[in-house]
Design an enzyme around this catalytic site. Structure first.
Site, PDB file in Angstrom:
ATOM      1  CG  ASP A   1      -3.761  10.350  -5.224  1.00  0.00           C
ATOM      2  OD1 ASP A   1      -4.040  10.578  -6.419  1.00  0.00           O
ATOM      3  OD2 ASP A   1      -2.602  10.167  -4.822  1.00  0.00           O
TER       4      ASP A   1
ATOM      5  CD  GLU B   1      13.467   8.321   1.174  1.00  0.00           C
ATOM      6  OE1 GLU B   1      13.990   8.472   0.051  1.00  0.00           O
ATOM      7  OE2 GLU B   1      14.094   8.454   2.243  1.00  0.00           O
ATOM      8  CB  ILE B   2       7.777   3.599  -1.248  1.00  0.00           C
ATOM      9  CG1 ILE B   2       6.814   4.757  -1.476  1.00  0.00           C
ATOM     10  CG2 ILE B   2       7.043   2.357  -0.767  1.00  0.00           C
ATOM     11  CD1 ILE B   2       6.040   5.170  -0.275  1.00  0.00           C
TER      12      ILE B   2
ATOM     13  CB  ALA C   1       8.435   4.610  -5.732  1.00  0.00           C
TER      14      ALA C   1
ATOM     15  N   GLY D   1       8.096   9.642  -3.935  1.00  0.00           N
ATOM     16  CA  GLY D   1       7.000  10.493  -4.366  1.00  0.00           C
ATOM     17  C   GLY D   1       7.251  11.938  -3.996  1.00  0.00           C
TER      18      GLY D   1
END
Length: 737
Positions: free
Chosen positions: A152, A26-27, A20, A22
């Site tokens: 969050d 980034e992941i 992913a 964000g």
């Protein structure tokens, strides 16, 4: 440095797949190689290139890494490493083999579950809160509280593994409030605002109770299948600040009252009224879980993940082996009620099949459409319900039926056919079932099999005295969905009578607005004199009127009103209209009603031909609409009449949606957004014919020469109607101008 792509070396890690991206990082799914060739799957969170030069952000990122490295708890994804590779900062964290809670809830909806089973939802929340409680109580090297706040907490940041583990991730907004460091109002812009706490929405200082509120919001979504706060940013922040959200039992009445009280305490607007710690919230939930579902365990959460994501696991060479009783347990957790004692012989239905409103009326000429299959279909029907899967039902029907059922079920599990099954139950039990518009012989609870895979099907459940229920289902080949219908009682007759005490008449004194009630101003079409014809809900038809009739006035009438009965796929806005010389398309309907709205049928003459053309084949059926026999006169208490208009004045008429929009097919049918209208000369609709038309929301209509205006919502069951419209009637100019 160019951005690494999948399969590229990144320091001591090899990036295998980008998971992913964000807003800030980034992941990647990656692999770490240690000494002696030992490898370990990890996740790499890497700052996006645009942020690498932002010293403030890099400082926050390093501070986050420092905090996260010190967190070691079974409900927090472990951070192994952080650093810099050629100017790019990164975190290396534990790989959780599963899915984010947001994906889990979405897949559950795809499987036919509107919300997660309450015991599993509570179990997830308890583990999530245990991870938060651990983080909230961390100390620095000098024994001082770090005051860590996640900030969050959201379904995207809660991971569920296939083994049933729950892991919190991304303390990326968390920061220790170290000496001399204060909160900034800009922090309110961070995170996902629909999960903000009130103090976060106001830009006020945050503490552990902020995460308690957000965890409550996530639990609300798991239990109700929807968020408590939705909409645009300003509206959501206002609702959060004011605590303006529907109570959980308004969406899901089956939630225990004690669980709702716990949830509302966690979501109190004032932090002082919430649970003081995440641990206190978790303990309250654990006590409630012990009372309502003492048998729930972490392994069942793992089974649930396997149940939801079976296709992905099978494709990866990981066959899913679920205990046979697991799907039944999911149904019980979802609120399946024990069926009432069987009072009839085994081969007789426990609940009588409702008697239809009557055979289709109206004279059919030319070629009719092929007859539709009846509910009492032969066993070769694609919809074959099995016997109710209860011990009582099995005992009555004997071991051979049990053996056949198990064989059939196992055939489904191994994917022997391109179909799926639905284990359908209801509370109360014994309800009538319709699948794709066709009624089944069996009542709830039952197993409905041989549903075409990867195709959407409509389930409808009804019981006398209860509001009808419906849901669309779609599943992969070989799966079995557990679907439960919670039926709610219709309003008592006395309450409906009070609603209908509203005056059906008003005198025109100003432009309004006048209130139109979808309940008080509705009229039932099926029992009326309307001509009717059965349709196939899976087909599309074109309607067109030919000829003219006289309703006692000087002008011939070339159009009529129509009303459609159908299943849940038929929206309220499409359920009625006017048919004339131009073709009107209708679909998702099982019965068509056509009528002339006229208060005095004795002087009517002639007949209209309403041609019903099936779009695919072109076959035409003609419905003969007799001006006398098929004229419908509304009783005085049904509909709304505006009197004492000036016939010499032109009026601009418009209807608008009220705060509570008009609904004539329950909540699932959507807003109706229109009303049937009749206007004319004479003293009233009972003494003079009128002009028929449909008034649509926000679309002005001009009427001339009228002394009255009558409006009504055609319907088949006003008991599930809610909301209304507002009517505005404004003079434009006299006719002679």
């Amino acid at each position: 440095m160019p951005q690494p792509s999948a399969g590229l070396q990144f320091g001591k890690y090899k990036l295998l797949e980008r998971i992913a991206t964000g807003g800030m990082a980034e992941i990647y799914r990656a692999r770490m190689t240690a000494v002696a060739g030992i490898t370990k799957p990890v996740v790499i969170k890497k700052i996006l290139p645009g942020y690498a030069d932002d010293s403030a952000f890099v400082s926050m990122f390093i501070n986050e890494a420092r905090i996260a490295l010190g967190l070691s708890h079974g409900n927090i994804a472990q951070i192994f490493d952080f650093g810099e590779v050629e100017g790019e900062y990164f975190l290396a964290m534990e790989w959780v083999d599963g899915h984010p809670l947001s994906h889990v809830m979405r897949r559950a909806r795809d499987k036919g579950l509107t919300a997660l089973p309450p015991p599993l939802a509570v179990l997830v929340a308890i583990d999530m809160l245990r991870g938060l409680a651990y983080a909230h109580t961390r100390l620095d090297d000098n024994g001082r509280p770090l005051h860590i706040v996640h900030r969050d907490v959201s379904p995207q940041n809660v991971l569920l593994s296939y083994e049933g583990q729950v892991k919190l991730v991304d303390f990326g907004i968390a920061r220790a409030r170290l000496a001399g460091r204060s909160e900034t109002k800009n922090d309110a812009a961070k995170g996902k605002y629909v999960y903000f706490a009130p103090e976060q929405a106001r830009g006020q200082p945050l503490d552990a109770r902020t995460d308690v509120f957000a965890a409550g919001t996530v639990l609300y979504e798991m239990l109700c299948g929807r968020r408590p706060f939705e909409g645009a940013l300003p509206d959501v922040l206002r609702k959060i600040s004011q605590g303006d959200f529907p109570r959980p039992r308004e969406w899901t009445p089956g939630i225990p009252a004690a669980l709702e009280r716990i949830l509302l305490t966690a979501m109190a607007t004032s932090p002082e009224q919430r649970y003081p710690t995440a641990q206190a919230f978790a303990e309250a939930l654990a006590r409630q879980l012990h009372v309502t579902a003492p048998d729930v365990s972490q392994s069942e959460l793992g089974h649930f993940m396997g149940y939801l994501f079976e296709p992905e696991l099978v494709d990866a060479g990981r066959p899913v082996q679920l205990p046979r009783e697991f799907i039944a347990k999911v149904g019980r957790w979802s609120g399946v009620a024990e069926p009432p004692p069987v009072q009839t012989p085994p081969d007789s239905p426990r609940h009588p099949t409702p008697v239809p409103h009557g055979e289709p009326r109206g004279d059919v000429i030319t070629q009719p459409l092929p007859p539709q299959p009846l509910p009492t279909q032969a066993p070769s029907s694609p919809l074959q319900p099995a016997w109710p899967r209860t011990l009582r039902g099995w005992a009555l029907r004997g071991a051979p039926v049990v053996a056949a059922l198990l064989a059939m079920w196992m055939g489904l599990l191994v994917g022997g056919t391109n179909s799926f099954a639905v284990e359908l139950s209801s509370s109360p039990a014994g309800a009538t079932i319709r699948v794709d518009g066709r009624e089944l012989k069996e009542t709830t609870p039952t197993l409905v099999t041989q549903l075409q895979a990867d195709t959407e099907h409509m389930l409808e459940v009804s019981l006398p005295g209860m509001v009808p229920w419906n849901q669309r289902v779609k599943a992969e080949r070989g799966t079995t969905l557990a679907v439960h219908a919670r039926l709610t009682p219709k309003r008592p007759a006395a309450a409906r009578a009070l609603t209908r005490l509203e005056s059906p008449d008003a005198l025109y004194r100003s432009g309004g607005p006048f209130m139109l009630s979808a309940d008080a101003h509705a009229f039932r079409v099926p029992p009326s004199a309307a001509a009717r014809m059965r349709l196939d809900p899976s087909r599309t038809y074109g309607l067109r009127a030919n000829g003219h009739v006289s309703l006692g006035g000087p002008m011939p009438v070339t159009q009529a009103a129509y009303f459609l009965e159908g299943g849940a796929a038929l929206p309220a806005r499409d359920s009625f209209g006017v048919v004339g010389t131009d073709e009107v398309l209708v679909q998702n309907a099982s019965v068509l009603y056509v009528f002339l709205w006229d208060g005095r049928a004795y002087d009517n003459r002639g007949a209209l031909q309403v041609h019903v053309r099936e779009q695919a084949s072109g076959a035409i059926t003609t419905l003969l609409l007799d001006a006398r026999r098929h004229a419908v006169s509304l009783p005085p208490h049904e509909g709304f009449t505006l009197r004492e208009l000036d016939a010499s004045t032109t009026y601009r008429v418009v209807v608008r949606a009220a705060a509570d929009p008009a609904r004539t097919r329950g909540f699932s049918g959507g807003a109706v957004d229109q009303v049937l209208a009749l206007h004319g000369e004479g003293d009233s609709p009972l003494t003079a014919p009128g002009t028929l038309e449909v008034l649509e929301v926000n679309r002005p209509t001009v009427i001339r020469g009228a002394r009255w205006l009558r409006l009504a919502f055609p319907d088949d069951d006003p008991d599930d109607n809610t909301g209304g419209l507002t009517l505005e009637v404004t003079p434009v100019a006299p006719l002679h101008q």
